[in-house]
Enzyme design. Structure first.
Site, PDB file in Angstrom:
ATOM      1  N   ALA A   1       0.825  -1.210   0.000  1.00 39.54           N
ATOM      2  CA  ALA A   1       0.000   0.000   0.000  1.00 39.54           C
ATOM      3  C   ALA A   1       0.857   1.256   0.000  1.00 39.54           C
ATOM      4  O   ALA A   1       0.640   2.182  -0.793  1.00 39.54           O
ATOM      5  CB  ALA A   1      -0.944   0.001   1.200  1.00 39.54           C
TER       6      ALA A   1
ATOM      7  N   LYS B   1      10.118   0.861   9.984  1.00 38.43           N
ATOM      8  CA  LYS B   1      10.780   0.555  11.251  1.00 38.43           C
ATOM      9  C   LYS B   1      11.793  -0.577  11.146  1.00 38.43           C
ATOM     10  O   LYS B   1      12.501  -0.871  12.110  1.00 38.43           O
ATOM     11  CB  LYS B   1       9.739   0.270  12.336  1.00 38.43           C
ATOM     12  CG  LYS B   1       8.913  -0.964  12.112  1.00 38.43           C
ATOM     13  CD  LYS B   1       7.673  -0.983  13.004  1.00 38.43           C
ATOM     14  CE  LYS B   1       7.974  -1.002  14.473  1.00 38.43           C
ATOM     15  NZ  LYS B   1       6.758  -1.220  15.288  1.00 38.43           N
TER      16      LYS B   1
ATOM     17  N   SER C   1       3.131  -7.559   3.482  1.00 43.91           N
ATOM     18  CA  SER C   1       2.802  -7.732   2.066  1.00 43.91           C
ATOM     19  C   SER C   1       3.695  -8.793   1.430  1.00 43.91           C
ATOM     20  O   SER C   1       3.262  -9.545   0.555  1.00 43.91           O
ATOM     21  CB  SER C   1       2.969  -6.408   1.309  1.00 43.91           C
ATOM     22  OG  SER C   1       2.102  -5.424   1.808  1.00 43.91           O
TER      23      SER C   1
ATOM     24  N   LEU D   1       4.684 -11.426   2.725  1.00 47.07           N
ATOM     25  CA  LEU D   1       4.321 -12.758   3.199  1.00 47.07           C
ATOM     26  C   LEU D   1       3.095 -13.340   2.499  1.00 47.07           C
ATOM     27  O   LEU D   1       2.808 -14.528   2.642  1.00 47.07           O
ATOM     28  CB  LEU D   1       4.055 -12.720   4.709  1.00 47.07           C
ATOM     29  CG  LEU D   1       5.215 -12.246   5.589  1.00 47.07           C
ATOM     30  CD1 LEU D   1       4.764 -12.174   7.041  1.00 47.07           C
ATOM     31  CD2 LEU D   1       6.414 -13.170   5.441  1.00 47.07           C
ATOM     32  N   ALA D   2       2.356 -12.504   1.765  1.00 46.90           N
ATOM     33  CA  ALA D   2       1.113 -12.977   1.129  1.00 46.90           C
ATOM     34  C   ALA D   2       1.428 -14.107   0.153  1.00 46.90           C
ATOM     35  O   ALA D   2       2.204 -13.936  -0.783  1.00 46.90           O
ATOM     36  CB  ALA D   2       0.416 -11.829   0.417  1.00 46.90           C
TER      37      ALA D   2
ATOM     38  N   GLU E   1      -9.998 -19.808  -4.143  1.00 46.35           N
ATOM     39  CA  GLU E   1      -9.742 -20.004  -2.723  1.00 46.35           C
ATOM     40  C   GLU E   1     -11.059 -20.013  -1.963  1.00 46.35           C
ATOM     41  O   GLU E   1     -12.137 -19.885  -2.561  1.00 46.35           O
ATOM     42  CB  GLU E   1      -8.801 -18.910  -2.197  1.00 46.35           C
ATOM     43  CG  GLU E   1      -7.426 -18.949  -2.848  1.00 46.35           C
ATOM     44  CD  GLU E   1      -6.473 -17.913  -2.307  1.00 46.35           C
ATOM     45  OE1 GLU E   1      -6.853 -17.190  -1.366  1.00 46.35           O
ATOM     46  OE2 GLU E   1      -5.342 -17.826  -2.804  1.00 46.35           O
TER      47      GLU E   1
ATOM     48  N   HIS F   1      -6.755 -16.695  10.836  1.00 47.69           N
ATOM     49  CA  HIS F   1      -6.612 -17.609   9.690  1.00 47.69           C
ATOM     50  C   HIS F   1      -6.719 -19.042  10.190  1.00 47.69           C
ATOM     51  O   HIS F   1      -6.092 -19.416  11.180  1.00 47.69           O
ATOM     52  CB  HIS F   1      -5.268 -17.400   8.985  1.00 47.69           C
ATOM     53  CG  HIS F   1      -5.235 -17.983   7.613  1.00 47.69           C
ATOM     54  ND1 HIS F   1      -5.157 -19.334   7.386  1.00 47.69           N
ATOM     55  CD2 HIS F   1      -5.307 -17.402   6.391  1.00 47.69           C
ATOM     56  CE1 HIS F   1      -5.166 -19.558   6.077  1.00 47.69           C
ATOM     57  NE2 HIS F   1      -5.257 -18.393   5.453  1.00 47.69           N
TER      58      HIS F   1
ATOM     59  N   ARG G   1     -13.210 -17.878   6.147  1.00 48.89           N
ATOM     60  CA  ARG G   1     -12.177 -18.126   7.149  1.00 48.89           C
ATOM     61  C   ARG G   1     -12.697 -18.154   8.577  1.00 48.89           C
ATOM     62  O   ARG G   1     -12.288 -18.998   9.383  1.00 48.89           O
ATOM     63  CB  ARG G   1     -11.075 -17.067   7.028  1.00 48.89           C
ATOM     64  CG  ARG G   1     -10.235 -17.221   5.788  1.00 48.89           C
ATOM     65  CD  ARG G   1      -9.244 -16.105   5.624  1.00 48.89           C
ATOM     66  NE  ARG G   1      -8.388 -16.324   4.464  1.00 48.89           N
ATOM     67  CZ  ARG G   1      -7.481 -15.468   4.036  1.00 48.89           C
ATOM     68  NH1 ARG G   1      -7.302 -14.328   4.680  1.00 48.89           N
ATOM     69  NH2 ARG G   1      -6.741 -15.745   2.976  1.00 48.89           N
TER      70      ARG G   1
ATOM     71  N   HIS H   1      -4.327 -13.262  11.837  1.00 48.04           N
ATOM     72  CA  HIS H   1      -3.792 -13.110  10.486  1.00 48.04           C
ATOM     73  C   HIS H   1      -3.981 -11.725   9.899  1.00 48.04           C
ATOM     74  O   HIS H   1      -3.046 -11.165   9.329  1.00 48.04           O
ATOM     75  CB  HIS H   1      -4.461 -14.140   9.567  1.00 48.04           C
ATOM     76  CG  HIS H   1      -4.015 -14.065   8.137  1.00 48.04           C
ATOM     77  ND1 HIS H   1      -2.697 -14.179   7.763  1.00 48.04           N
ATOM     78  CD2 HIS H   1      -4.728 -13.883   6.991  1.00 48.04           C
ATOM     79  CE1 HIS H   1      -2.605 -14.080   6.442  1.00 48.04           C
ATOM     80  NE2 HIS H   1      -3.805 -13.880   5.950  1.00 48.04           N
TER      81      HIS H   1
ATOM     82  N   ARG I   1     -12.558 -10.908   5.928  1.00 48.15           N
ATOM     83  CA  ARG I   1     -12.025 -10.663   4.588  1.00 48.15           C
ATOM     84  C   ARG I   1     -12.115 -11.883   3.696  1.00 48.15           C
ATOM     85  O   ARG I   1     -11.756 -12.988   4.093  1.00 48.15           O
ATOM     86  CB  ARG I   1     -10.561 -10.202   4.680  1.00 48.15           C
ATOM     87  CG  ARG I   1      -9.909  -9.996   3.322  1.00 48.15           C
ATOM     88  CD  ARG I   1      -8.553  -9.371   3.452  1.00 48.15           C
ATOM     89  NE  ARG I   1      -7.556 -10.214   4.096  1.00 48.15           N
ATOM     90  CZ  ARG I   1      -6.904 -11.212   3.504  1.00 48.15           C
ATOM     91  NH1 ARG I   1      -7.185 -11.536   2.249  1.00 48.15           N
ATOM     92  NH2 ARG I   1      -5.987 -11.895   4.177  1.00 48.15           N
TER      93      ARG I   1
END
Length: 428
Positions: free
Chosen positions: A15, A34, A42, A44-45, A111, A226, A267, A328, A363
């Site tokens: 983003a 940081k 992001s 890790l998606a 999915e 998740h 989920r 998650h 989500r």
């Protein structure tokens, strides 16, 4: 130290990066992160990014998103995200993002809670593919500077307007960075939880500052668990077993080796069924099996998940693996409108730290990357349309007055909204 910029973007996930890339090149942009710029959720998606395949799919995609969100979604936000999805994919392709193809045509996967395949992917590391290409593009822009290992500790505010941020380096030195517009893209809050798929530094920094500053929040108790992360007794970040594993045919088994649930439930509903089965089995996990898909299919579609599980002692091609739910994703956040504006003038929020209502209470799989891109561009477009002015700091502007413990601030708000969730997931 005090520095003046046109725009400050806090966070270097998808983003934040996409927002910076969509700002005019004539604006001086400072990005703060940081950790290393590459360390964002992001990256890790695993699963992919949704896209409207054609006009005929709109109603189905819209309904899937609304149903997964328990119809708590903002309809206008959902429509905007879906309508803009083909444009986002075209932009990603221009930045060199590579999605799986066959005979030159995109391959789409499905999915959980999707009625049909509409998800583009790159192996099982889609987030890394997208975010790394965006970061490479940002690093080529002469008008954008990235400061790594720099943590935002407060906003500079007066009269409901944001004038910049206060940030701290690794040595504890604090600096004030001034800007006409600030974009918060600091990610989620998984680092506050004992078990989470998020990086540990994702501690809801912007959210805590917003609470302390009286900036409007929305749906702070909408936190997604998740259903399938690799079970381990180690005290480390939970490894996600992507939704796409079940979308491609993975099945969940109880202690007796029996399938006990529809794996493509949304989920939150699947998490409830897994928690019930864990209680029945008196085990801290259930098992996920893809053995029936065959070795070749597993290695081709899920090479990175296979390698990680193998490193933990599980061979996906030969045996089921133990899985358990973990925190998650954060659907709530700092309240924003369709332009990603917060209740504080000059302050925007995008990505997981924001809440535009697109996800509702839960989500839909693979909508997160898409939502981040769509509303990051909305923020950039809004900023670009503004006349360039330089505002002096008014008398009484405050910053860094001591905000309290971020975890306490956030968890107290969650408890006020949802005691049941707090008791199950937030207590140590």
């Amino acid at each position: 130290m005090s520095e003046q910029w046109d725009v400050i973007v806090v966070g270097t996930g998808a983003a934040g990066l996409f927002c910076a890339l969509n700002l005019p090149r004539g604006l001086r942009v400072l990005m703060l992160t940081k950790d290393q710029a590459e360390i964002s959720d992001s990256y890790l998606a695993q699963g992919g990014i949704c896209v409207l395949r054609d006009a005929a799919d709109f109603d189905s995609y819209y309904e899937d998103t609304m149903r997964a969100g328990h119809y708590k979604n903002d309809p206008a936000a959902v429509r905007l995200m879906i309508e803009r999805s083909p444009e986002m994919i075209r932009e990603l392709l221009r930045y060199g993002v590579d999605f799986e193809r066959e005979a030159g045509q995109f391959i789409y996967t499905r999915e959980g809670a999707h009625s049909k395949p509409r998800i583009l992917y790159h192996d099982d590391v889609t987030g890394q593919e997208i975010t790394s290409k965006l970061l490479a593009a940002v690093r080529k822009r002469s008008n954008i500077e990235i400061l790594e290992y720099t943590t935002m500790v407060d906003l500079i505010c007066a009269d409901n307007r944001c004038y910049g941020v206060v940030a701290e380096d690794r040595q504890g030195n604090r600096s004030r960075y001034r800007a006409e517009n600030v974009v918060l893209a600091t990610g989620g809050l998984g680092g506050l939880f004992m078990h989470s798929t998020n990086y540990p530094q994702m501690t809801g920094d912007a959210l805590a500052i917003a609470i302390a500053r009286g900036i409007a929040l929305k749906n702070i108790n909408y936190i997604q668990i998740h259903p399938t992360t690799l079970y381990t007794e180690k005290k480390e970040r939970s490894f996600l077993i992507s939704e796409s594993v079940r979308g491609e045919g993975g099945i969940l088994l109880n202690a007796a080796g029996e399938r006990f649930v529809n794996e493509l439930l949304p989920r939150d509903l699947l998490t409830k069924e897994i928690e019930k089965q864990k209680a029945l089995d008196k085990l801290p996990y259930v098992r996920l099996s893809v053995v029936h898909l065959g070795r070749e299919a597993i290695l081709k579609r899920f090479p990175n998940i296979y390698e990680h599980c193998l490193g933990e002692g599980y061979d996906l091609t030969r045996e089921p693996v133990p899985v358990t739910p973990a925190q998650h994703y954060f659907m709530g956040g700092i309240a924003v409108d369709l332009s990603s504006k917060t209740s504080c003038q000059g302050l925007y929020a995008v990505g997981e730290t924001s809440c535009n209502g697109v996800h509702g209470a839960n989500r839909l799989a693979s909508n997160s990357l898409l939502e981040s891109l769509v509303f990051a561009k909305q923020a950039a477009t809004s900023i670009a349309a503004q006349p360039r002015v330089s505002r002096a700091l008014p008398v009484g502007t405050t910053a860094a007055q001591g905000l309290g413990d971020p975890k306490t601030l956030i968890f107290d708000e969650i408890r006020r909204k949802d005691v049941q969730f707090y008791e199950q997931w937030c207590r140590a």
